[in-house]
Design a protein around this motif. Structure first.
Motif, mmCIF file in Angstrom:
data_model
loop_
_atom_site.group_PDB
_atom_site.id
_atom_site.type_symbol
_atom_site.label_atom_id
_atom_site.label_comp_id
_atom_site.label_asym_id
_atom_site.label_seq_id
_atom_site.Cartn_x
_atom_site.Cartn_y
_atom_site.Cartn_z
ATOM 1 N N GLN A 133 0.830 -1.208 0.000
ATOM 2 C CA GLN A 133 0.000 0.000 0.000
ATOM 3 C C GLN A 133 0.865 1.259 0.000
ATOM 4 O O GLN A 133 0.492 2.277 -0.602
ATOM 5 C CB GLN A 133 -0.910 -0.002 1.239
ATOM 6 N N TYR A 134 2.022 1.169 0.651
ATOM 7 C CA TYR A 134 2.913 2.331 0.619
ATOM 8 C C TYR A 134 3.439 2.556 -0.792
ATOM 9 O O TYR A 134 3.580 3.716 -1.225
ATOM 10 C CB TYR A 134 4.078 2.157 1.593
ATOM 11 N N MET A 135 3.734 1.487 -1.492
ATOM 12 C CA MET A 135 4.203 1.624 -2.872
ATOM 13 C C MET A 135 3.144 2.319 -3.736
ATOM 14 O O MET A 135 3.450 3.200 -4.544
ATOM 15 C CB MET A 135 4.534 0.245 -3.444
ATOM 16 N N GLU A 136 1.879 1.914 -3.543
ATOM 17 C CA GLU A 136 0.786 2.558 -4.288
ATOM 18 C C GLU A 136 0.681 4.030 -3.915
ATOM 19 O O GLU A 136 0.420 4.885 -4.780
ATOM 20 C CB GLU A 136 -0.537 1.843 -4.002
ATOM 21 N N PHE A 137 0.840 4.322 -2.620
ATOM 22 C CA PHE A 137 0.787 5.711 -2.173
ATOM 23 C C PHE A 137 1.852 6.559 -2.864
ATOM 24 O O PHE A 137 1.558 7.658 -3.363
ATOM 25 C CB PHE A 137 0.966 5.767 -0.656
ATOM 26 N N GLU A 138 3.080 6.071 -2.909
ATOM 27 C CA GLU A 138 4.164 6.852 -3.524
ATOM 28 C C GLU A 138 3.893 7.105 -5.001
ATOM 29 O O GLU A 138 4.072 8.220 -5.491
ATOM 30 C CB GLU A 138 5.502 6.119 -3.334
ATOM 31 N N ASP A 139 3.432 6.088 -5.705
ATOM 32 C CA ASP A 139 3.142 6.244 -7.134
ATOM 33 C C ASP A 139 2.036 7.276 -7.355
ATOM 34 O O ASP A 139 2.138 8.131 -8.245
ATOM 35 C CB ASP A 139 2.748 4.907 -7.749
ATOM 36 N N ALA B 63 1.080 9.727 -5.298
ATOM 37 C CA ALA B 63 1.510 11.072 -4.904
ATOM 38 C C ALA B 63 2.401 11.708 -5.962
ATOM 39 O O ALA B 63 2.284 12.904 -6.264
ATOM 40 C CB ALA B 63 2.231 11.014 -3.562
ATOM 41 N N LYS B 64 3.285 10.908 -6.559
ATOM 42 C CA LYS B 64 4.182 11.446 -7.580
ATOM 43 C C LYS B 64 3.428 11.780 -8.862
ATOM 44 O O LYS B 64 3.671 12.819 -9.488
ATOM 45 C CB LYS B 64 5.303 10.455 -7.873
ATOM 46 N N GLN B 65 2.526 10.889 -9.290
ATOM 47 C CA GLN B 65 1.797 11.117 -10.526
ATOM 48 C C GLN B 65 0.890 12.347 -10.443
ATOM 49 O O GLN B 65 0.739 13.069 -11.424
ATOM 50 C CB GLN B 65 0.956 9.886 -10.873
ATOM 51 N N ASN B 66 0.285 12.580 -9.286
ATOM 52 C CA ASN B 66 -0.657 13.694 -9.133
ATOM 53 C C ASN B 66 -0.038 14.906 -8.451
ATOM 54 O O ASN B 66 -0.738 15.890 -8.206
ATOM 55 C CB ASN B 66 -1.877 13.239 -8.340
ATOM 56 N N GLN B 67 1.264 14.790 -8.151
ATOM 57 C CA GLN B 67 2.012 15.892 -7.539
ATOM 58 C C GLN B 67 1.310 16.438 -6.283
ATOM 59 O O GLN B 67 1.081 17.631 -6.122
ATOM 60 C CB GLN B 67 2.207 17.015 -8.554
ATOM 61 N N ILE B 68 0.950 15.506 -5.429
ATOM 62 C CA ILE B 68 0.281 15.862 -4.169
ATOM 63 C C ILE B 68 1.320 15.803 -3.061
ATOM 64 O O ILE B 68 1.958 14.774 -2.845
ATOM 65 C CB ILE B 68 -0.884 14.908 -3.873
ATOM 66 N N LYS B 69 1.469 16.899 -2.338
ATOM 67 C CA LYS B 69 2.491 16.977 -1.304
ATOM 68 C C LYS B 69 1.927 16.832 0.107
ATOM 69 O O LYS B 69 2.585 16.248 0.979
ATOM 70 C CB LYS B 69 3.225 18.311 -1.411
ATOM 71 N N THR B 70 0.742 17.380 0.355
ATOM 72 C CA THR B 70 0.227 17.437 1.725
ATOM 73 C C THR B 70 -0.663 16.230 2.014
ATOM 74 O O THR B 70 -1.650 15.984 1.314
ATOM 75 C CB THR B 70 -0.572 18.731 1.952
ATOM 76 N N TRP B 71 -0.302 15.497 3.086
ATOM 77 C CA TRP B 71 -1.031 14.316 3.507
ATOM 78 C C TRP B 71 -1.248 14.380 5.017
ATOM 79 O O TRP B 71 -0.458 14.997 5.744
ATOM 80 C CB TRP B 71 -0.263 13.034 3.154
ATOM 81 N N ILE B 72 -2.300 13.722 5.474
ATOM 82 C CA ILE B 72 -2.578 13.645 6.904
ATOM 83 C C ILE B 72 -2.455 12.187 7.316
ATOM 84 O O ILE B 72 -2.993 11.288 6.659
ATOM 85 C CB ILE B 72 -3.967 14.223 7.261
#
Length: 621
Positions: free
Chosen positions: A333-339, A341-350
Motif C-alpha cells: 500500500q505504501y508503494m501505491e501511495f508513492e506512485d 503522490a508522484k503522478q498527481n504531484q500531491i504533497k500534503t497528507w494527513i
C-alpha cells in the motif's frame, strides 16, 4: 285500615350531568305515593315523602312492624347530587324519554343497554322504613341488607373475565410496531440503570430521572439485575448476559397499519408481529457489538471502499484518497501511495493511527513523501501489544473556510437493532467546530490551524475569541453561506444524510453479528466541505462528546439525549401499570429514519480484527 297496593313503575336517577334509567319490578306495599314516574336527585327525598305519608294516614301497628315486612333485595346504591323531587304525569315523561337517552355518553349507553338485557340480575326497588329509625331491629335489617349487597358484588366480580391490557397507539408503541413488536407494560416494578462516569453522564441520568419508573444504581452493583448499561466504550463481557426471548405471533390490524403509515410513512413488510411482555428482565447495552467496524478508521475505510465498489461507485468521491499501511515503506500500500503522490504531484497528507485514536491523538500532517515515509516506518505497538498501523489520507488542501478559518461539521446518527430489525436515524441538528487560527497550508506543524477537535483547540490562547467555545450553529452557518457563497446549507445536509445512509449500508451485516434481541448506539459523524461546496466523510466516533461548554451545546445535547431515549429506550421499557404519573412532556422529534432492513446472517464476510475496544479512552471531542 284497608291495605292498598301501589307500585313504582319507573325510576329515573339524575345528577347534574348524568342520567340513568332503571326499570323496576312491582312489589306489594301498604302505601306508596301515587306516582307513575319519580325523577329525583338524591334518595333522602323518598324518605321524607314516606314520613309525610305516614303522618297523614297513621299507619296501623301491623304495617309498621318491621319484623313482618317481607325480605326483599336491597336497592343498588347510587351516587346522587343536590336533591330535588319532581312529580310528572307518565305521558309527559314518555315525551321526554328520548331526550334523556340522548344525554348519555356512548359508554353510559352501553352500560344501560347491558342492564336492560339482564346481564346482571334485575334489582327490585323498595323503601324500608327502617332507614328512618335507630332501633336494634333497624340495625339488623341494615346488616342483612349490607351482607346481601356484598355477596352479590363478590359474585359479580367472580364472573367478570380477567382484565386485558389495552395498548394505546402513541408514538412509542407505533415505533415498536415498525420493529414488528408490541411491548406490553409490566404490572409493577422499576427498571434499573447504571450510567458510568465521564462524558457528561449526568445529563443521561437527569433524563432518566424524569421517568419515575427508572432507578439509578452505582457502578459495582451486579450487572445481572440491571436493564440499561450505559458506558463510554463497549464492554464485551456484558453481551454474554444478553439472552433471546420467545414471543407470540400476532397479526396486524388495518387500524395499526394505517396509523403506522400515517405517522411514519412506513410500509410494513410483514403481516405479523411479536408480542413481548418481559421488559422487566430485558437488558441492553448502549453500544452495538462489533461497533469498531464503523468507528475504527481502518475498518471504516475498508467497509466504505468495498460498499461503493459493489454499487459501481468510486469510493474516493465520498472519502479522501486513503491508503492503509501496515508494514512501513515495504508495504504494497505504501508503494501505491508513492506512485499516486508522484503522478498527481500531491504533497500534503494527513497521517492517522489506524486504531485506538480519538481527540486528535496521534494525528500529524506531512508536506512531502519523505515525511510520510519517516512516520509510517515506526514500529510501535499499542498498550495491548498490537502493532500500530497507519491511515495515510490525502489532505483537503482547499477546504471551505469560515471567516478564513478551517472548520468541520459534527452530526449524529442513532442505530437500533431490535428484534433483528436494524434501523438508523439521522439527527437534524448538529454544529460547526471552528479552529482558532487562520488557515495556512504552509504551516503543517500548527494543530490549531488544521485540527478542530475541542481537546486540541481549547489549549490555544485564542480559544473562544471568535465564537463562543469555537461553536457555530447550523442557522448561523446557513446565513454565512447565503451571504458569502449564495448557497443553501440544506443541500449539503441532504448530501451528508445520504452518506450517513451509506455508512449503515456498508456495515449493517458486520454490526451486531450475533443478532441480540435489543441493542442501540449513538454515533458522532464528522464531515468537511471543500471550496466546491462538496462534503467529505472524515470519521465516525463511538463515543461522541456530550459535554456542554456553551449555550448552543446545552440546547443541542439535552435534546439529543432526550430524543435518543424516546426512540431507543422508551418503546422497550414502557411504564408499569401501577405508576400513575407516566406522562412525559411533549417534545419535538429531530430524528429522521434513513435506513431500515432485516438482519440476516451472511457468510464469507471479510474479517477485520477487533483491536481497539478494550482500551479505555475519553470522549472523541
Amino acid at each position: 285500615m284497608n291495605n292498598k297496593q301501589y307500585a313504582i313503575e319507573s325510576l329515573v336517577v339524575r345528577g347534574n350531568t348524568k342520567f340513568q334509567e332503571i326499570q323496576l319490578q312491582p312489589i306489594q306495599r301498604t302505601f306508596v305515593p301515587k306516582l307513575s314516574v319519580i325523577k329525583m336527585r338524591g334518595l333522602y327525598q323518598i324518605v321524607e315523602m314516606v314520613r309525610q305519608a305516614d303522618s297523614q294516614n297513621k299507619l296501623c301497628q301491623q304495617c309498621t312492624d318491621r319484623a313482618t315486612l317481607p325480605q326483599v333485595p336491597v336497592v343498588q346504591s347510587f351516587v346522587c347530587y343536590p336533591p330535588r323531587v319532581e312529580i310528572q304525569p307518565r305521558k309527559q315523561y314518555e315525551k321526554k324519554s328520548s331526550a334523556i337517552k340522548k344525554s348519555f355518553t356512548e359508554d353510559q349507553y352501553q352500560i344501560v343497554k347491558k342492564s336492560s338485557e339482564q346481564v346482571l340480575p334485575r334489582k327490585v326497588f323498595t323503601i324500608k322504613r327502617a332507614i328512618t329509625s335507630t332501633t336494634k331491629n333497624d340495625e339488623s335489617v341494615r346488616d342483612v341488607s349490607r351482607s346481601a349487597s356484598k355477596n352479590r358484588l363478590n359474585d359479580s366480580k367472580e364472573k367478570e373475565p380477567q382484565q386485558k391490557i389495552v395498548i394505546k397507539f402513541d408514538m412509542t408503541n407505533l415505533l415498536s410496531y415498525t420493529n414488528y413488536l408490541e411491548v406490553q407494560p409490566p404490572l409493577k416494578g422499576m427498571y434499573k440503570a447504571i450510567i458510568t462516569k465521564g462524558n457528561n453522564g449526568s445529563i443521561i441520568r437527569q433524563c432518566l430521572k424524569s421517568r419515575s419508573w427508572w432507578t439509578l444504581l452505582e457502578m459495582g452493583d451486579e450487572l445481572d439485575d440491571i436493564n440499561l448499561y450505559w458506558t463510554q466504550l463497549r464492554k464485551q463481557p456484558f453481551y454474554g448476559l444478553l439472552k433471546q426471548y420467545i414471543t407470540q405471533k400476532q397479526v396486524f390490524t388495518k387500524v395499526q397499519k394505517k396509523l403506522i403509515q400515517d405517522k411514519f410513512n412506513y410500509q410494513l413488510k410483514s403481516q405479523m408481529y411479536d408480542l413481548f411482555d418481559q421488559s422487566q428482565t430485558l437488558q441492553v447495552h448502549n453500544h452495538l457489538e462489533c461497533n469498531f467496524q464503523v468507528c475504527n478508521k481502518k475498518a471504516l475505510f475498508y467497509n466504505m471502499k468495498q460498499y461503493y465498489t459493489s454499487i459501481n461507485q468510486d469510493p474516493f468521491k465520498f472519502i479522501p484518497k486513503t491508503f492503509h499501511i501496515q508494514n512501513g515503506s515495504y508495504d504494497s500500500q505504501y508503494m501505491e501511495f508513492e506512485d499516486y503522490a508522484k503522478q498527481n504531484q500531491i504533497k500534503t497528507w494527513i497521517i492517522k493511527p489506524g486504531e485506538q485514536s480519538n481527540r486528535g491523538n496521534g494525528i500529524e500532517l506531512a508536506n512531502s513523501i519523505s515525511e510520510v515515509r519517516r512516520m509510517v516506518q515506526s514500529k510501535e505497538t499499542h498498550a495491548n501489544g498490537i502493532p500500530k498501523t497507519y491511515i495515510v489520507q490525502q489532505y483537503i488542501s482547499k477546504p471551505l473556510l469560515y471567516n478564513k478559518r478551517k472548520f468541520d461539521i459534527r452530526c449524529y446518527m442513532l442505530v437500533t437493532s431490535i428484534n433483528k430489525e436494524l434501523k438508523a436515524y439521522f439527527y437534524q441538528e448538529g454544529y460547526i467546530r471552528t479552529s482558532c487560527k487562520e488557515f495556512n497550508l504552509e504551516d503543517t506543524d500548527c494543530k490549531y490551524i488544521h485540527l478542530t477537535n475541542d481537546a486540541v483547540q481549547k489549549k490555544s490562547n485564542l480559544y473562544g475569541k471568535y465564537e463562543t467555545a469555537n461553536k457555530v450553529s447550523y442557522k448561523e452557518f446557513q446565513n454565512y453561506l447565503q451571504e458569502n457563497h449564495n448557497y443553501d446549507f440544506n443541500i449539503i445536509k441532504e448530501q451528508i444524510k445520504s452518506m450517513a445512509t451509506d455508512i449503515v449500508s456498508a456495515t449493517c451485516q458486520h454490526l451486531d453479528p450475533n443478532h441480540h434481541f435489543y441493542s442501540f448506539e449513538l454515533f458522532g459523524l464528522d464531515f468537511m466541505i471543500d471550496d466546491d461546496l462538496k462534503p467529505w466523510l472524515i470519521e465516525v466516533n463511538t463515543n461522541p462528546c456530550l459535554e456542554v461548554c456553551c449555550p448552543l451545546l446545552s440546547r443541542i445535547i439535552s435534546h439529543l439525549i432526550e430524543n435518543t431515549l424516546r426512540i431507543a429506550v422508551d418503546p422497550m421499557f414502557p411504564p408499569p401499570l401501577h405508576k400513575k404519573k407516566t406522562q412525559l412532556q411533549d417534545f419535538k422529534n429531530y430524528f429522521d429514519l434513513i435506513y431500515s432492513d432485516t438482519l440476516i446472517k451472511e457468510k464469507n464476510l471479510p474479517k477485520i480484527l477487533q483491536d481497539d475496544d478494550e482500551e479505555e479512552v475519553e470522549d472523541d471531542n
